[in-house]
Design an enzyme around this catalytic site. Structure first.
Site, short mmCIF file in Angstrom:
data_model
loop_
_atom_site.label_atom_id
_atom_site.label_comp_id
_atom_site.label_asym_id
_atom_site.label_seq_id
_atom_site.Cartn_x
_atom_site.Cartn_y
_atom_site.Cartn_z
N ASP A 188 0.23 -7.09 -12.68
CA ASP A 188 1.25 -5.84 -12.39
C ASP A 188 1.20 -4.89 -14.04
O ASP A 188 0.63 -6.42 -14.68
CB ASP A 188 2.26 -5.93 -12.00
CG ASP A 188 2.62 -6.20 -10.56
OD1 ASP A 188 1.67 -5.79 -9.62
OD2 ASP A 188 3.81 -7.09 -9.98
N1 URA Z 1 2.00 -10.93 -7.10
C1 URA Z 1 2.96 -9.75 -7.63
O1 URA Z 1 3.83 -9.38 -7.94
N2 URA Z 1 1.90 -9.09 -9.21
C2 URA Z 1 1.12 -9.38 -10.00
O2 URA Z 1 0.68 -9.10 -10.84
C3 URA Z 1 0.14 -10.04 -8.84
C4 URA Z 1 0.42 -10.73 -7.59
#
Ligand code: URA
Length: 325
Positions: free
Chosen positions: A190
């Protein structure tokens, strides 16, 4: 002198990556004749159940005339693969160039039967190959192709996981813009997650590392509101129901805790979107900050946000093994 041929039963090489090749029973026969090569017993040929040796046509059951001496049952010989390419580079030179060891050490590895090319043990020093051929040393894949790139990138906060963001936001491509290869990111983080993202131009490896079938584990450090109840680890290991199905961690531990918050480490082999955030929110501990620290055998280490490093040949070999290549 004709370059020696290395021959043996063809092998897909699949799944052999983690096996140490069995040294051949004979190591002579470097006269380049097909017969000498064909009689060499490689681990691959024995593992595949191929007949050991034999001359003459294969015989079907019931076709042997009783007056003739009974021959051992024979099967049509498997297709042979010749790994030697006269236009290639000497195997020991390529191995040394890949950092396996000095030329001398690499020669010893070859003569000791510890080097496999395209699934076949090679014991002669005259063999030349192309860098694109598949080479294992002691069962560990060695990438000889210098055009292949494997980077560990520490994605900073606020950076979008895309090589070229359509909306013009800061993306990964902005950090590797000076590189000429066309790189892929292995999976996603993310924008508000920091940490390890592998970048490579090795499409097959990238694809496999993301495939649920290979179940590559990833480690995250999450800061969450505390206190953490004693049974949280068990609940997460047992599995939590999310709207798109259950999720369970491989492991969970509290790394640190302070009044009102805790740092926890979760390991899981899931690749679903926002999976760590959704899972921890579901159990009442919404993520405050999230950092990914490992992907399979690769550690973020001390690579700073916005920086990348080249993976070592050992790390690349370990990734190949994780992806069963
Ligand atoms: N899980 C998440 O919630 N975000 C990420 O970026 C990777 C795994």
């Amino acid at each position: 002198m004709t370059p020696p041929k290395s021959r043996g039963a063809a092998s897909s090489g699949r799944g052999s990556g983690r096996r140490r090749p069995t040294p051949p029973r004979t190591s002579g026969g470097s006269d380049g004749s097909g017969a000498a090569g064909a009689s060499r017993g490689t681990g691959a040929s024995r593992a595949s159940g191929a007949p050991k040796k034999g001359k003459g046509k294969p015989q079907r059951a019931g076709t042997t005339r009783p007056s003739q001496p009974t021959a051992a049952p024979q099967w049509p010989s498997r297709p042979r693969v010749d790994v030697h390419d006269p236009d290639g580079v000497r195997l020991q030179k390529l191995l040394a160039g890949a950092g396996v060891g000095s030329r001398r050490v690499c020669e010893d590895l070859i003569t000791q039967g510890r080097v496999e090319v395209d699934g076949q043990v090679v014991t002669e020093l005259g063999v030349r190959i192309r860098p694109t051929q598949t080479v294992h040393v002691d069962g560990v894949r060695i990438q000889l192709d210098e055009s292949r790139v494997y980077l560990a990138f520490n994605k900073p906060l606020g950076v979008v996981t895309s090589m070229s963001d359509e909306l013009g936001r800061l993306d990964i491509g902005d950090f590797v813009a000076n590189r000429k290869e066309r790189l892929f990111h292995v999976g996603r983080l993310d924008a508000d997650t920091e940490g390890l993202l592998l970048l490579t131009n090795d499409g097959e490896l990238a694809h496999r590392l993301q495939h649920p079938r290979y179940g590559v584990p990833k480690t995250y450090l999450a800061q969450i509101p505390g206190p953490v109840p004693r049974d949280l680890g068990r609940r997460l290991r047992d599995g939590v129901q999310l709207e798109d199905g259950p999720v369970a961690v491989d492991s969970f531990r509290v790394v640190d805790s302070a009044p009102g918050k805790a740092l926890v480490e979760v390991v899981l082999h899931e690749g679903r979107k926002h999976i760590v955030r959704r899972m921890l929110a579901e159990v009442g501990h919404p993520v405050i900050t999230l950092v990914r620290t490992t992907v399979g055998p690769i550690h973020l280490g001390d690579t700073k946000p916005g920086k990348w490093r080249n993976l070592t040949s050992t790390e690349v070999g370990a990734l190949y093994a994780a992806a069963d290549l």
